[in-house]
Design an enzyme around this catalytic site. Structure first.
Site, PDB file in Angstrom:
ATOM      1  N   CYS A  28      12.461  -4.204   6.364  1.00 16.97           N
ATOM      2  CA  CYS A  28      11.238  -4.039   5.350  1.00 16.97           C
ATOM      3  C   CYS A  28      11.117  -2.436   5.147  1.00 16.97           C
ATOM      4  O   CYS A  28      12.253  -1.852   5.396  1.00 16.97           O
ATOM      5  CB  CYS A  28       9.940  -4.459   5.898  1.00 16.97           C
ATOM      6  SG  CYS A  28       9.472  -3.766   7.337  1.00 16.97           S
ATOM      7  N   HIS A 557       1.435   0.456   2.651  1.00 13.40           N
ATOM      8  CA  HIS A 557       1.782  -1.028   3.057  1.00 13.40           C
ATOM      9  C   HIS A 557       0.693  -1.888   2.931  1.00 13.40           C
ATOM     10  O   HIS A 557      -0.385  -1.848   3.543  1.00 13.40           O
ATOM     11  CB  HIS A 557       2.197  -0.736   4.494  1.00 13.40           C
ATOM     12  CG  HIS A 557       3.073  -1.824   5.260  1.00 13.40           C
ATOM     13  ND1 HIS A 557       2.502  -3.012   5.114  1.00 13.40           N
ATOM     14  CD2 HIS A 557       4.404  -1.989   5.449  1.00 13.40           C
ATOM     15  CE1 HIS A 557       3.606  -3.937   5.696  1.00 13.40           C
ATOM     16  NE2 HIS A 557       4.725  -3.055   5.711  1.00 13.40           N
TER      17      HIS A 557
END
Length: 635
Positions: A28, A557
């Site tokens: 990620c 995020h």
């Protein structure tokens, strides 16, 4: 030259139990996400202390090695150690936005057309320049090389629109752009009409027993629906072939099977379906005209922009050409002479009201194009995504289209659009009167649509519509910062503030990734918190990184462990290298999809290089709106 991470990569592989202990690896925006056969074989304590690694997290069945901003480089180095990696995110199946069919349709159309809007607006203006040269100085492609070249520049994009849309549709439906381009090129292959005509002369009119025909125009130039449906179909074929193909032949087998199946089916099924729909439209409008010219004007003008949106307006144009060739004048397309001007009116109102810089940058060229009769940039770029302005334009067009039919106007010079169509209404018998009537109705179209849109609120399209009190507040915050070296960041989302230590992820909660704050969002829109350059857009769309002029590196995020959604429910609007202004829309996300996947929606906004600042001062607000003060960095 980039930093060499080979030693770190080798160490990581060794201490997760070796490459034989790795089932799969993904990454990620901050972490390497291993799926291990046996996590007990991993030396977690060593890895936590190893320079270059922030920490290690074991969660959700994954062994997560937290690296930080340079995780893509470390990931690439780890892969070189012989690690098996997961399927690329870009190959994940296309996800349609939830909602009613209209909203889903708009999402698809906007996503396909938005990348080409600037070029469409420019081409529309060039077409207007060509018309101006002809109308004022009698300079035409028949007597001027310059006019010929400009005509090609203006018409080229619209003529070969299927190829352009093949590329943008491929991005939307997540398939190879080059494979899609081959399919689009086949639809507009120049020799195809003549080839089909030659085969018909010798009695060959079927393929596998199925009757074959091309559109009335003889090709698929300037069409929209066939190529979008073809690429949607092709995207599914490509995914199936890639999924079941050995790696060593996948590179050529996937495009081969996709093209060889999609192109014939596009001509045999997808194209003919669009042709049938066009024929039905032609017959329907002809019947309405015979029944009531006023009703025809109402329906034709009201639906024209919808037909343009799908490229189906070409079903009506041949009727006007036929009528003109028979009589020397035409009435079938007269109601549409005001449609572009209702777009002009609503767009002008939007430009007067909006505070979004992106809307203005798209809107002014689109406004010029609409005056020249080219409404696609306006429709696809602004009014349709906003919905309400598009509806206003259609309704005003319908009403005025019906009124215009009362005057029984005739068009004596077909081909020109927008303001350049006006001279075509000078009558050999009635003189300038019909032209003046048309001009008056076009002015009314602009004024009425402008007035209606001015009293109706416009929605935020790119997330930059700042309330005045927030602007004043931020300006005050900035003045207070004049004596302090640092930067002010505003909230990229609306929701409830959450302290970083309360985030349900130990990496963010510990502050090891940097100082900042989190938001429990109440809406799925994310905007830029400050002027910055985009440095990271993760392929799944769940995280975006940026660097400010002051050197702060910021990570937004969305949710926790949302990388596992593989892009489902996320729609980024920016790319790496883009320069954004505070308030520009960065991405949209679907809260329901995240919650249905049982992932936390709490979203951290952190300064990943906090160590370079003496402090990051965070707001103490409970609830927060977009563009409210969030935090400031202090040198």
């Amino acid at each position: 030259m980039g930093k060499d991470y080979s030693a770190l990569a080798a160490d990581i592989v060794k201490h997760v139990g070796g490459k034989e202990n790795v089932i799969d690896l993904r990454h990620c925006v901050t972490r390497l996400r291993f799926k291990l056969k046996d996590e007990s074989k991993a030396d977690t304590e060593y890895l936590k202390k190893r320079e270059g690694i922030v920490t290690v997290v074991q969660a959700s069945g994954q062994y997560q090695v937290v690296i930080g901003n340079h995780v893509p480089d470390v990931y690439a180095a780890v892969v070189k150690e012989g690690i098996t990696v997961g399927r690329e995110v870009e190959e994940e199946e296309f996800v349609v936005t939830k909602g009613n069919i209209f909203n889903r349709l708009i999402d698809v159309i906007s996503g396909i057309f938005q990348p080409v809007l600037g070029a469409m607006a420019a081409a529309g203006i060039i077409k207007g320049v060509v018309a101006l040269l002809k109308a004022v100085w009698a300079i035409t492609p028949q007597n001027s090389i310059l006019a010929l070249l400009l005509n090609a520049a203006g018409d080229g994009l619209y003529q070969f629109l299927p190829i352009i849309l093949a590329i943008t549709a491929a991005r939307k439906f997540k398939m190879s752009e080059f494979t899609a381009t081959a399919i689009g090129a086949a639809l507009v292959y120049p020799a195809l009409p003549a080839g089909v005509a030659a085969l018909k002369k010798v009695g060959i009119t079927t393929i596998f027993g199925i009757p074959f025909s091309l559109p009335t125009a003889g090709n698929y130039l300037s069409t929209v629906v066939p190529i979008i449906l073809a690429i949607w179909f092709a995207s599914h074929i490509e995914r199936i072939v890639k999924k079941h193909s050995p790696d060593f032949i996948k590179m050529f087998l996937a495009p081969f099977v996709t093209i060889i199946l999609t192109v014939p089916l596009s001509f045999m099924i997808i194209g003919p379906v669009a042709n049938i729909l066009s024929d039905l439209l032609s017959q329907g409008f002809t019947s309405i005209l015979s029944f009531s010219p006023i009703l025809y004007g109402f329906v034709m003008a009201g639906m024209w922009q919808i037909l343009v949106m799908f490229g189906l307006h070409w079903a009506i144009v041949p009727l006007g050409i036929l009528q003109f060739s028979q009589n020397g004048w035409a009435t079938i397309l007269v109601p549409n002479a005001i449609v572009a001007f209702t777009q002009t009116g609503v767009l002008l109102a939007i430009l007067m009201k909006t505070k979004e810089s992106k809307v203005k940058s798209l809107g002014w060229p689109a406004l010029i194009s609409s005056v020249f009769g080219i409404t696609e940039p306006s429709i696809y770029g602004i009014t349709l995504p906003m919905k309400t302005p598009f509806i206003i334009s259609c309704i005003v067009s319908a009403i005025l289209g019906g009124v215009l039919q009362i005057f029984n106007l005739k068009n004596y010079a077909m081909g020109a659009l927008g303001v350049f169509a006006i001279p075509g209404y000078i009558s050999p018998t009635e003189g300038l009167t019909p032209m003046f009537i048309l001009i008056a109705m076009q002015i009314v179209a602009v004024l009425v649509s402008f007035a209606v849109q001015m009293v109706i609120p416009i929605p935020i399209l790119y997330g930059e519509d700042k309330k005045q009190n927030n602007v004043e507040k931020n300006e005050t915050e900035q003045k207070d910062m004049e004596t302090v070296k640092g930067e002010v960041f505003t909230s990229p989302m609306m929701g409830t503030m959450v302290r970083l230590k309360d985030v349900p992820d130990e990496v963010f909660a510990s502050g090891s990734m940097g100082k900042g704050v989190a938001i429990n969002p109440s809406d799925g829109t994310v905007v830029a918190p400050i002027d910055a350059e985009i440095t990271v857009v993760f392929p799944t769309g769940h995280a975006i990184g940026m660097r400010t002029k002051g050197g702060a590196e910021v990570l937004i995020h969305i949710g926790m462990d949302t990388v596992s959604l593989a892009g489902k429910g996320f729609k980024p609007f920016v790319s790496v290298g883009d320069k954004v202004k505070a308030g520009d829309k960065l991405l949209e996300f679907n809260l329901d999809i995240i919650r249905e996947a049982k992932r936390p929606v709490i979203s951290p906004i952190i300064v990943t290089n906090s160590a370079e600042f003496s402090d990051v001062e965070v707001t103490d607000a409970g609830n927060i709106q977009i563009n409210d003060f969030l935090f400031k960095t202090i040198k």
